[in-house]
Design a protein around this motif. Structure first.
Motif, PDB file in Angstrom:
ATOM      1  N   LEU A  51       0.556   2.346   9.131  1.00  0.00           N
ATOM      2  CA  LEU A  51       1.990   2.423   8.852  1.00  0.00           C
ATOM      3  C   LEU A  51       2.336   3.866   8.498  1.00  0.00           C
ATOM      4  CD1 LEU A  51       2.431  -0.847   6.743  1.00  0.00           C
ATOM      5  CD2 LEU A  51       2.793  -0.519   9.199  1.00  0.00           C
ATOM      6  N   ASP A  52       2.551   4.672   9.527  1.00  0.00           N
ATOM      7  CA  ASP A  52       2.817   6.096   9.344  1.00  0.00           C
ATOM      8  C   ASP A  52       4.224   6.341   8.828  1.00  0.00           C
ATOM      9  OD1 ASP A  52       0.296   6.671  10.281  1.00  0.00           O
ATOM     10  OD2 ASP A  52       0.959   7.035  12.336  1.00  0.00           O
TER      11      ASP A  52
ATOM     12  N   LEU B  15       0.843  -1.206   0.000  1.00  0.00           N
ATOM     13  CA  LEU B  15       0.000   0.000   0.000  1.00  0.00           C
ATOM     14  C   LEU B  15       0.873   1.249   0.000  1.00  0.00           C
ATOM     15  CD1 LEU B  15      -2.820  -0.847   2.584  1.00  0.00           C
ATOM     16  CD2 LEU B  15      -2.979  -0.880   0.086  1.00  0.00           C
ATOM     17  N   THR B  16       0.339   2.317  -0.586  1.00  0.00           N
ATOM     18  CA  THR B  16       1.092   3.574  -0.662  1.00  0.00           C
ATOM     19  C   THR B  16       0.258   4.727  -0.117  1.00  0.00           C
ATOM     20  OG1 THR B  16       0.312   4.017  -2.908  1.00  0.00           O
ATOM     21  CG2 THR B  16       2.378   2.800  -2.685  1.00  0.00           C
ATOM     22  N   GLY B  17       0.939   5.815   0.196  1.00  0.00           N
ATOM     23  CA  GLY B  17       0.289   7.066   0.536  1.00  0.00           C
ATOM     24  C   GLY B  17      -0.712   6.960   1.667  1.00  0.00           C
TER      25      GLY B  17
ATOM     26  N   LEU C 184      10.502  -2.276  -0.604  1.00  0.00           N
ATOM     27  CA  LEU C 184      11.521  -1.348  -0.112  1.00  0.00           C
ATOM     28  C   LEU C 184      11.032   0.097  -0.181  1.00  0.00           C
ATOM     29  CD1 LEU C 184      14.622  -3.177  -1.531  1.00  0.00           C
ATOM     30  CD2 LEU C 184      14.216  -2.650   0.873  1.00  0.00           C
ATOM     31  N   ARG C 185      10.137   0.397  -1.089  1.00  0.00           N
ATOM     32  CA  ARG C 185       9.506   1.721  -1.101  1.00  0.00           C
ATOM     33  C   ARG C 185       8.742   1.946   0.200  1.00  0.00           C
ATOM     34  NH1 ARG C 185       5.566   1.389  -5.420  1.00  0.00           N
ATOM     35  NH2 ARG C 185       4.315   0.377  -3.802  1.00  0.00           N
ATOM     36  N   THR C 186       7.983   0.935   0.617  1.00  0.00           N
ATOM     37  CA  THR C 186       7.255   1.047   1.882  1.00  0.00           C
ATOM     38  C   THR C 186       8.214   1.181   3.057  1.00  0.00           C
ATOM     39  OG1 THR C 186       5.299  -0.138   1.098  1.00  0.00           O
ATOM     40  CG2 THR C 186       5.735  -0.204   3.465  1.00  0.00           C
TER      41      THR C 186
END
Length: 267
Positions: free
Chosen positions: A128-129, A118-120, A170-172
């Protein structure tokens, strides 16, 4: 072998779950009989976290929680959030935390059911702040589709890699780990290039430990540890050799790592 989990009691044959001892009985894990079952990979990943770690850690794709709980077992001032998409495995993690023999770690562990990718705003709404963790660990699916995937759906979901997996995971991790916070992951050696590409601009100071089944054989796993927003260069560390010279037992170092008596990086 002494580094592998041991079943606490002879389970009821009708039961779909087992209770397995880790770290020589320091904590117990409830996990499904079928599908993905935790073992040495999870313990080696957990051992990548420094022994003196005292912050908030997130275990991405935690399964039943073996790696994250192994960290809080070894690090008495650590706290962990176990992030898992599959409700069955998340349920095992909740039962594990509530198990009476885990009272000493229960207050330092919680479960979040969500998708790591998930993103944003969706990721933040899931709990997941941004920059809310001091360390992230992950054991993402690293088998390719051609690797004879299991017919079991739960096991296949935990093992089979999808396109762009390391980039999205890894972006998360980069979004939720504080600057100068840590990252550790375990994967197959063939994924190294893809992992380093995904880490570029996000994590640096990477240290790589090859995991060898025997001293004369090629690595079957790599454990990578890195630092958020660091520009320091990569280091190739001494390997961990799993078996001793006879090939019948764990090496002393591997046994210590598997049982929570040593960190993989010597800290």
């Amino acid at each position: 072998m002494s580094g592998l989990p041991a079943t606490q009691d002879a389970p009821d044959v009708r039961s779909e779950r087992t209770i397995d001892a880790f770290h020589r009985g320091d904590f117990y894990l409830i996990q499904p009989r079928r599908g993905h079952r935790a073992g040495t990979d999870a313990m080696m990943l957990a051992a990548a976290v420094p022994s003196g770690f005292s912050g908030r850690l997130v275990d991405l794709g935690a399964g039943a929680g073996a790696a994250g709980l192994a960290v809080v077992s070894r690090c008495p001032n650590a706290r962990v959030v176990l992030v898992e998409r599959e409700e069955e495995l998340a349920g095992c993690a909740r039962e594990t935390i509530a198990h009476p023999d885990n009272d000493h770690i229960a207050g330092r562990a919680e479960v979040v059911v969500t998708d790591v990718t998930l993103t944003g705003k969706a990721r933040i709404a899931a709990g997941l702040d941004d920059s809310s963790f001091d360390f992230a660990i992950m054991n993402p699916p690293f088998n390719e589709r051609a690797d004879r995937p299991s017919p079991d759906e739960l096991r296949r979901g935990a093992h089979v890699m999808v396109d762009g997996l390391f980039e999205s995971w890894l972006r998360t991790a980069a979004a939720i780990v504080k600057p100068r916070g840590g990252l550790a992951l375990i994967a197959r050696p063939r994924s190294l290039t893809e992992i380093l590409d995904a880490m570029d601009g996000r994590f640096g100071a990477a240290q790589i430990v090859p995991i060898l089944p025997r001293a004369t054989e090629p690595a079957i796993r790599i454990v990578i540890r890195a630092v958020r927003a660091s520009r320091a260069p990569l280091s190739l560390m001494p390997p961990l050799v799993i078996h001793d010279a006879t090939g019948d037992h764990f090496s002393t170092r591997a046994d210590d790592v598997n049982n929570g008596r040593a960190s993989l990086f010597g800290d």
